[in-house]
Design a protein around this motif. Structure first.
Motif, PDB file in Angstrom:
ATOM      1  N   GLN A 192       4.199   2.413  -4.810  1.00 59.93           N
ATOM      2  CA  GLN A 192       4.591   2.712  -6.096  1.00 59.93           C
ATOM      3  C   GLN A 192       5.049   1.125  -6.620  1.00 59.93           C
ATOM      4  O   GLN A 192       4.449   0.060  -7.696  1.00 59.93           O
ATOM      5  CB  GLN A 192       5.449   3.385  -6.792  1.00 59.93           C
ATOM      6  CG  GLN A 192       5.576   4.344  -6.834  1.00 59.93           C
ATOM      7  CD  GLN A 192       6.759   6.054  -6.516  1.00 59.93           C
ATOM      8  OE1 GLN A 192       7.382   5.319  -6.751  1.00 59.93           O
ATOM      9  NE2 GLN A 192       6.777   7.344  -6.440  1.00 59.93           N
ATOM     10  N   TRP A 196       2.300  -1.053  -9.168  1.00 59.60           N
ATOM     11  CA  TRP A 196       2.926  -2.072 -10.315  1.00 59.60           C
ATOM     12  C   TRP A 196       2.937  -3.293 -10.287  1.00 59.60           C
ATOM     13  O   TRP A 196       2.583  -4.043 -11.178  1.00 59.60           O
ATOM     14  CB  TRP A 196       4.927  -1.623 -10.392  1.00 59.60           C
ATOM     15  CG  TRP A 196       5.578  -2.516 -11.314  1.00 59.60           C
ATOM     16  CD1 TRP A 196       6.064  -1.292 -12.316  1.00 59.60           C
ATOM     17  CD2 TRP A 196       5.591  -3.507 -11.600  1.00 59.60           C
ATOM     18  NE1 TRP A 196       6.935  -2.405 -13.217  1.00 59.60           N
ATOM     19  CE2 TRP A 196       6.448  -3.298 -12.887  1.00 59.60           C
ATOM     20  CE3 TRP A 196       5.694  -5.010 -11.365  1.00 59.60           C
ATOM     21  CZ2 TRP A 196       7.374  -4.581 -13.810  1.00 59.60           C
ATOM     22  CZ3 TRP A 196       5.812  -5.592 -12.049  1.00 59.60           C
ATOM     23  CH2 TRP A 196       7.017  -5.707 -13.356  1.00 59.60           C
ATOM     24  N   ALA A 209       6.537  -7.808  -8.033  1.00 57.47           N
ATOM     25  CA  ALA A 209       7.375  -6.190  -7.866  1.00 57.47           C
ATOM     26  C   ALA A 209       7.660  -6.730  -6.178  1.00 57.47           C
ATOM     27  O   ALA A 209       6.804  -7.457  -5.739  1.00 57.47           O
ATOM     28  CB  ALA A 209       6.612  -5.347  -7.713  1.00 57.47           C
TER      29      ALA A 209
END
Ligand code: TPP
Length: 426
Positions: A192, A196, A209
């Motif tokens: 994830q 991102w 991120a």
């Protein structure tokens, strides 16, 4: 089928060097001295960096000096703020652990011994860089000056809980702190985070991120997926593996530590890999700043292995004396992250024992006051703190007919059980 002319095969089952009742043994761990590991340019080709994945970046030496090319040369003021955030994290953990023992909440997880990992990163990243933490990076929220009462409200699942009592204690979510919702499912946050970061790059944003998972979690398939996507799209992401030697009762050998390092996982994917002293706040800061610069200048992802030690139980539901030697913590060769940063500040004449003791007291008082405040919103065992019907909200953006029906059924059963106004849960 076995052939008589061949020796029988044997399965290798890893065994930790010491079990309960035995003397702790870290002799298999090679600890490089501080300052010896070179610092490449943050744009360096990952193929030229292989040794870093097997080495150990360290800045603070045994005398509390900051040495070598990775020394981030932080001002005394920043060093003191980092120390403060680490001590505050520890005080918070202490109080919430006791709150669980007192029956005020059902569950808690400490990060004792790993405070440098989250605080070093919180100080090196921009505040709006998106963090995808595991359950052991509460220090990031604290390093970003997040409200302790808000964190405690979540732990108590009380009236003030923004997550409406739906999540297990410590599974925080704080969008305004760029702190992604914690999930109980290990490693899901790693791909994830990569996604991102890819979105950020695809949109021409400047934010990066970062994700964190334990060394045990690297055995999940999601870890492989994350590294593949990160390298293919050169995602601006910092992937942190917190190797604290234990995954509940499984020692790191069960995740692959007997054969190689976790930073070396990066090599096969063509990603920059750094293996660092996770109990050295300056090494964590420096490695994170390096990786952040690499990501922000479109040179792609970095995998950082933080070599550290989980100083206490896995959670309030765990008793480590059942599976590991009790003197491991005191024999851990990289020491304690708070003690080491404190020693550094004292060595450079910017701190002293009296100030440290006074700060300990002050922060314990701050945490105590926050806990009193949060407890006013309710604790475990004092009834339900969130209105009953909210349980069905937010499953979908709009409540579908069948959830509406279930909600109505529950409310009618509630009316039958507690017919008088003011009785039972709201
Ligand atoms: C997919 C999945 N499998 C198993 C678990 C149960 N579980 C919770 S924490 C944990 C250990 C994780 O260890 P590690 O990744 O080393 O992180 P640490 O707890 O040491 O920080 C396990 C097996 C889980 N939550 N999710």
């Amino acid at each position: 089928m076995s052939r008589s002319n061949l020796p029988p095969l044997r399965l290798h089952v890893p065994e930790p060097p010491a079990r309960p009742g035995e003397e702790a043994d870290f002799s298999h761990i090679d600890i490089l001295p501080a300052g010896v590991t070179p610092r490449p340019d943050s744009a360096a080709d990952s193929a030229t960096m292989r040794d870093l994945a097997y080495g150990l970046v360290r800045v603070l030496d045994d005398e509390g000096n900051a040495v070598g090319p990775w020394n981030p040369r932080l001002s005394p003021d920043v060093l003191r703020r980092m120390l403060r955030a680490m001590v505050l994290t520890r005080a918070f953990d202490d109080r919430m652990f006791r709150a669980q023992r007192q029956g005020k909440t059902s569950f808690y997880m400490k990060s004792l011994g790993e405070e440098a990992v989250s605080i070093g990163a919180a100080f090196a990243l921009q505040r709006d860089d998106m963090c995808f933490p595991s359950y052991r990076q509460q220090g990031i929220l604290i390093g970003r000056d997040w409200d302790l009462v808000d964190m405690m409200n979540q732990i108590y699942s009380n009236r003030g809980d923004r997550l409406k009592g739906r999540q297990l204690p410590i599974m925080y979510s704080a969008k305004d702190a760029s702190f992604f919702s914690i999930s109980g499912n290990l490693t899901t946050q790693v791909p994830q985070a990569v996604g991102w970061a890819m979105a950020s790059a695809a949109r021409g944003d400047t934010r990066i991120a970062a994700s964190w998972c334990g060394e045990g979690s690297t055995a999940e398939g999601d870890f492989h997926a994350a590294l593949t996507f990160a390298t293919v799209y050169r995602a601006p992401v910092v992937l942190n593996v917190v190797n604290n030697q234990w995954a509940i009762s499984s020692f790191a050998g069960f995740a692959g530590a007997e054969s190689t390092t976790f930073a070396a996982r990066a090599v096969g994917y063509g990603i920059a890999g750094l293996r660092i002293d996770g109990n050295d706040a300056l090494a964590v800061y420096a490695a994170t700043a390096w990786a952040a610069e690499r990501a922000r200048t479109n040179h792609g992802p970095t995998l950082i292995e933080h070599f550290t030690y989980r100083a206490e139980g896995h959670s309030t539901s765990d008793d480590p004396s059942a599976y590991r030697s009790s003197d491991e913590r005191s024999k851990w060769p990289l020491g304690d992250p708070v003690a080491r940063l404190k020693a550094h500040l004292i060595a450079i004449g910017e701190w002293d024992e009296a100030r440290h003791a006074a700060q300990d007291l002050e922060l314990a008082e701050q945490v105590k006051a926050a806990a009193k405040e949060a407890e006013k919103n309710g604790i475990l065992g004092h009834g339900m703190h969130q209105p009953f019907a909210t349980m069905f909200e937010d499953v979908f953006e709009e409540m579908p007919w069948h959830l509406n029906e279930q909600s109505a059924q529950m409310m009618s059963e509630r009316m039958r059980k507690w017919p008088k106004p003011g009785e039972g849960p709201r």
